[in-house]
Write an enzyme that holds these catalytic residues in place. Structure first.
Site, PDB file in Angstrom:
ATOM      1  N   ASP A 210     152.943 123.527  97.075  1.00 35.76           N
ATOM      2  CA  ASP A 210     153.952 123.185  96.061  1.00 35.76           C
ATOM      3  C   ASP A 210     153.344 122.511  94.836  1.00 35.76           C
ATOM      4  O   ASP A 210     154.058 122.168  93.903  1.00 35.76           O
ATOM      5  CB  ASP A 210     155.018 122.265  96.686  1.00 35.76           C
ATOM      6  CG  ASP A 210     156.239 122.072  95.802  1.00 35.76           C
ATOM      7  OD1 ASP A 210     156.670 123.048  95.167  1.00 35.76           O
ATOM      8  OD2 ASP A 210     156.754 120.947  95.733  1.00 35.76           O
ATOM      9  N   SER A 235     161.273 122.511  91.962  1.00 35.35           N
ATOM     10  CA  SER A 235     161.301 123.615  92.923  1.00 35.35           C
ATOM     11  C   SER A 235     162.732 123.867  93.381  1.00 35.35           C
ATOM     12  O   SER A 235     163.496 122.931  93.615  1.00 35.35           O
ATOM     13  CB  SER A 235     160.425 123.283  94.133  1.00 35.35           C
ATOM     14  OG  SER A 235     159.097 123.011  93.735  1.00 35.35           O
ATOM     15  N   GLN A 285     157.735 131.249  95.362  1.00 34.76           N
ATOM     16  CA  GLN A 285     158.573 130.106  95.005  1.00 34.76           C
ATOM     17  C   GLN A 285     159.306 130.378  93.701  1.00 34.76           C
ATOM     18  O   GLN A 285     158.740 130.961  92.772  1.00 34.76           O
ATOM     19  CB  GLN A 285     157.722 128.842  94.828  1.00 34.76           C
ATOM     20  CG  GLN A 285     158.535 127.591  94.503  1.00 34.76           C
ATOM     21  CD  GLN A 285     157.653 126.371  94.266  1.00 34.76           C
ATOM     22  OE1 GLN A 285     157.154 126.167  93.159  1.00 34.76           O
ATOM     23  NE2 GLN A 285     157.456 125.569  95.300  1.00 34.76           N
TER      24      GLN A 285
END
Length: 293
Positions: A210, A235, A285
């Site tokens: 991430d 995110s 993502q």
């Protein structure tokens, strides 16, 4: 093992407070909220602790719902969705202040032999030839919104040796580039003894995944990101597939690209390779990518 890595391992060592209920501590990220990779990794730890030891994580799918409060612990509740002969499925909800902040579904599988192919590893320089974060980040301190950003960046990445193959978005803000980014990473220290467990290596890779995945979105538009103040982001959802065994304390190449950005959102796709060229992980993502008005 570095002290920063020990602290990260402590963060991932959840407290079991009841059957299928765990509690994890939290800490502030570079921005004043809990780092999304921390929540995802802790949720996967919680799921994995309810699964037989002979089953390995092969995929996860997650949604970030609300920004986490770094000043409060996070409670993880695990639902045992399915226990089959080959596959085990778990659902995890992360809760703070009485409301869910994160959902994760994870699937685990017993080892099987089967068909085997992969896309080849892209070219990349050896990681030892690239500058460390301590060597690279201070060069761009004048690009950051305030003096504390450099300190927080170094602290956030102290547990991980992360090296950019090309200059990061904040280094070339104002100039659009190909929407592709590569970094090498490994933990800042070896994992051995009691902590050398397959699940922990997967959770550490989840944590790192991430950190830079949406960089390629920024590169396509010449944006420096939150550290320069020309983009606001977070995110939204995150998916990973774990294809082959790997170690998080050995070099992994994170090859990232962005096929699309629209509607205030950007999409990142990536593959993570071991140093000897095995495709270990695929990652996708989507995140909020907004230009401040």
């Amino acid at each position: 093992m570095s002290q920063a890595l020990r602290s990260l391992l402590d963060l991932l060592d959840l407290e079991r407070i009841e059957q299928d209920i765990f509690r994890g501590q939290s800490r502030s990220a570079v921005v004043p909220r809990v780092f999304g990779g921390q929540v995802a990794a802790q949720a996967l730890v919680a799921a994995g602790r309810t699964v037989p030891a002979d089953r390995y994580a092969h995929s996860l799918h997650a949604y970030f719902l609300v920004a986490g409060d770094p000043g409060a612990p996070i409670v993880y509740t695990v639902d045992r969705i399915r226990d089959g002969r080959s596959f085990t499925t778990r659902r995890v909800v992360a809760i703070q202040h009485g409301q869910p902040i994160f959902h994760l579904s994870a699937s685990f599988q017993t080892h099987e032999e089967g068909l085997d192919h992969q896309e080849p590893m892209p070219d990349a320089p050896d990681p030892e030839t690239l500058p460390t974060a301590e060597e690279m980040l201070p060069r761009y301190a004048d690009r950051f919104t305030d003096d504390g950003v450099l300190r927080r960046l170094l602290e956030a990445r102290a547990a991980v040796d992360l090296r950019y193959v090309h200059e990061p978005p904040f280094a070339t803000a104002g100039t659009a580039r190909e929407p592709r980014s590569q970094v090498w990473f490994r933990t800042n220290g070896k994992l051995d003894g009691e902590v050398d467990q397959p699940l922990l290596h997967v959770c550490l890779a989840t944590y790192v995944s991430d950190m830079t995945l949406l960089d390629s979105v920024l590169l396509a538009h010449g944006r420096g990101g939150w550290v320069t103040g020309d983009v606001v982001g977070a995110s939204l959802d995150h998916a990973m597939w774990f294809h082959r065994p790997f170690r998080a304390d050995e070099w992994l190449l994170y090859d990232q690209r962005s096929p699309s950005a629209s509607g205030g959102r950007g999409l990142g796709q990536a593959r993570i390779y071991t140093r000897d060229g095995r495709l270990a992980i695929s990652v996708i993502q989507e995140g909020v990518v907004r230009v401040p008005r």
